[in-house]
Design a protein around this motif. Structure first.
Motif, PDB file in Angstrom:
ATOM      1  N   GLY A 135       1.589 -72.596 -53.485  1.00  0.00           N
ATOM      2  CA  GLY A 135       2.334 -71.534 -52.826  1.00  0.00           C
ATOM      3  C   GLY A 135       2.374 -71.747 -51.319  1.00  0.00           C
ATOM      4  O   GLY A 135       1.424 -72.270 -50.735  1.00  0.00           O
ATOM      5  N   ILE A 136       3.466 -71.349 -50.718  1.00  0.00           N
ATOM      6  CA  ILE A 136       3.635 -71.469 -49.272  1.00  0.00           C
ATOM      7  C   ILE A 136       3.664 -70.061 -48.692  1.00  0.00           C
ATOM      8  O   ILE A 136       4.514 -69.246 -49.065  1.00  0.00           O
ATOM      9  N   GLU A 137       2.731 -69.795 -47.803  1.00  0.00           N
ATOM     10  CA  GLU A 137       2.661 -68.458 -47.210  1.00  0.00           C
ATOM     11  C   GLU A 137       3.860 -68.218 -46.296  1.00  0.00           C
ATOM     12  O   GLU A 137       4.190 -69.058 -45.460  1.00  0.00           O
ATOM     13  N   ALA A 138       4.506 -67.081 -46.492  1.00  0.00           N
ATOM     14  CA  ALA A 138       5.651 -66.722 -45.655  1.00  0.00           C
ATOM     15  C   ALA A 138       5.179 -66.518 -44.217  1.00  0.00           C
ATOM     16  O   ALA A 138       4.095 -65.990 -43.984  1.00  0.00           O
ATOM     17  N   PRO A 139       6.001 -66.920 -43.245  1.00  0.00           N
ATOM     18  CA  PRO A 139       5.567 -66.831 -41.851  1.00  0.00           C
ATOM     19  C   PRO A 139       5.524 -65.402 -41.313  1.00  0.00           C
ATOM     20  O   PRO A 139       4.812 -65.125 -40.379  1.00  0.00           O
ATOM     21  N   GLU A 140       6.282 -64.501 -41.908  1.00  0.00           N
ATOM     22  CA  GLU A 140       6.313 -63.153 -41.370  1.00  0.00           C
ATOM     23  C   GLU A 140       5.345 -62.244 -42.127  1.00  0.00           C
ATOM     24  O   GLU A 140       4.940 -62.539 -43.240  1.00  0.00           O
ATOM     25  N   SER A 141       4.990 -61.176 -41.487  1.00  0.00           N
ATOM     26  CA  SER A 141       4.140 -60.175 -42.118  1.00  0.00           C
ATOM     27  C   SER A 141       5.022 -59.255 -42.949  1.00  0.00           C
ATOM     28  O   SER A 141       6.037 -58.761 -42.478  1.00  0.00           O
ATOM     29  N   THR A 142       4.654 -59.045 -44.186  1.00  0.00           N
ATOM     30  CA  THR A 142       5.444 -58.225 -45.101  1.00  0.00           C
ATOM     31  C   THR A 142       4.809 -56.852 -45.243  1.00  0.00           C
ATOM     32  O   THR A 142       3.585 -56.732 -45.295  1.00  0.00           O
ATOM     33  N   VAL A 143       5.624 -55.831 -45.318  1.00  0.00           N
ATOM     34  CA  VAL A 143       5.153 -54.474 -45.556  1.00  0.00           C
ATOM     35  C   VAL A 143       5.813 -53.987 -46.845  1.00  0.00           C
ATOM     36  O   VAL A 143       7.025 -54.131 -47.018  1.00  0.00           O
ATOM     37  N   MET A 144       5.021 -53.456 -47.749  1.00  0.00           N
ATOM     38  CA  MET A 144       5.561 -52.959 -49.007  1.00  0.00           C
ATOM     39  C   MET A 144       5.627 -51.441 -48.967  1.00  0.00           C
ATOM     40  O   MET A 144       4.696 -50.792 -48.485  1.00  0.00           O
ATOM     41  N   PHE A 145       6.718 -50.893 -49.452  1.00  0.00           N
ATOM     42  CA  PHE A 145       6.866 -49.453 -49.616  1.00  0.00           C
ATOM     43  C   PHE A 145       6.989 -49.164 -51.098  1.00  0.00           C
ATOM     44  O   PHE A 145       7.649 -49.903 -51.824  1.00  0.00           O
ATOM     45  N   GLU A 146       6.350 -48.102 -51.545  1.00  0.00           N
ATOM     46  CA  GLU A 146       6.466 -47.671 -52.935  1.00  0.00           C
ATOM     47  C   GLU A 146       7.211 -46.347 -52.961  1.00  0.00           C
ATOM     48  O   GLU A 146       6.919 -45.450 -52.162  1.00  0.00           O
ATOM     49  N   PHE A 147       8.164 -46.233 -53.846  1.00  0.00           N
ATOM     50  CA  PHE A 147       8.918 -44.999 -54.031  1.00  0.00           C
ATOM     51  C   PHE A 147       8.503 -44.396 -55.366  1.00  0.00           C
ATOM     52  O   PHE A 147       8.797 -44.967 -56.418  1.00  0.00           O
ATOM     53  N   ARG A 148       7.811 -43.285 -55.352  1.00  0.00           N
ATOM     54  CA  ARG A 148       7.388 -42.628 -56.589  1.00  0.00           C
ATOM     55  C   ARG A 148       8.569 -41.841 -57.111  1.00  0.00           C
ATOM     56  O   ARG A 148       9.017 -40.898 -56.474  1.00  0.00           O
ATOM     57  N   LEU A 149       9.103 -42.228 -58.229  1.00  0.00           N
ATOM     58  CA  LEU A 149      10.286 -41.599 -58.808  1.00  0.00           C
ATOM     59  C   LEU A 149       9.930 -40.585 -59.881  1.00  0.00           C
ATOM     60  O   LEU A 149      10.807 -39.887 -60.370  1.00  0.00           O
ATOM     61  N   ASP A 150       8.639 -40.497 -60.220  1.00  0.00           N
ATOM     62  CA  ASP A 150       8.202 -39.575 -61.261  1.00  0.00           C
ATOM     63  C   ASP A 150       7.556 -38.312 -60.702  1.00  0.00           C
ATOM     64  O   ASP A 150       7.037 -37.496 -61.434  1.00  0.00           O
TER      65      ASP A 150
END
Length: 145
Positions: A126-141
């Motif tokens: 695997g190759i680490e992506a150069p940028e920092s990633t932020v994850m958002f979760e949308f609770r639909l329930d």
């Protein structure tokens, strides 16, 4: 130790899973539905007749990509079987399966603090992506995150 891709009808394999392999207890109906969906994939590590590790993924197509890609959703190995190469074997089997599906790439997200996952993915090519990633979760329930 058997490492294998599960197929529709392999529901019985997921009836015997070591506690702690998955985040939560499995729901038989959801497991059967997952196995029947041709875009959902799961590779398991079986010790005797008990699942001790797994990796799940979804392959998908996108309008701006000429080939399908594989999104690796989750990977887990029960603590009693960690540091034996099981995670690497499961991941390599999953990546090989993705190649057979014609996927041009596979990707996974993990937390920076998950050093074991970072070592696993890096040592598996695997190759680490150069940028920092932020994850958002949308609770639909309606549940609180």
């Amino acid at each position: 130790m058997e490492i294998r891709v599960l197929r529709p009808g392999d529901d019985d394999v997921l009836a015997k899973v070591a506690p702690g392999v998955f985040d939560d207890p499995l729901h038989p109906r959801a497991a059967a539905e997952f196995l029947r969906d041709p875009r959902h994939h799961i590779v398991v590590a079986i010790d005797g007749d008990v699942v001790v590790g797994f990796a799940s993924a979804v392959h998908y197509v996108h309008p701006d990509k000429p080939s399908p890609e594989l999104w690796i959703n989750e990977l887990g190995v029960v603590s009693s079987h960690q540091r034996r190469g099981i995670a690497t074997a499961v991941l390599q089997k999953l990546l090989g399966h993705a190649r057979e599906l014609g996927c041009a790439a596979a990707w996974v997200l993990t937390e920076r603090a998950n050093e074991g996952a970072i070592r696993l993915y890096a040592s598996s090519g695997g190759i680490e992506a150069p940028e920092s990633t932020v994850m958002f979760e949308f609770r639909l329930d309606g549940a609180k995150a």
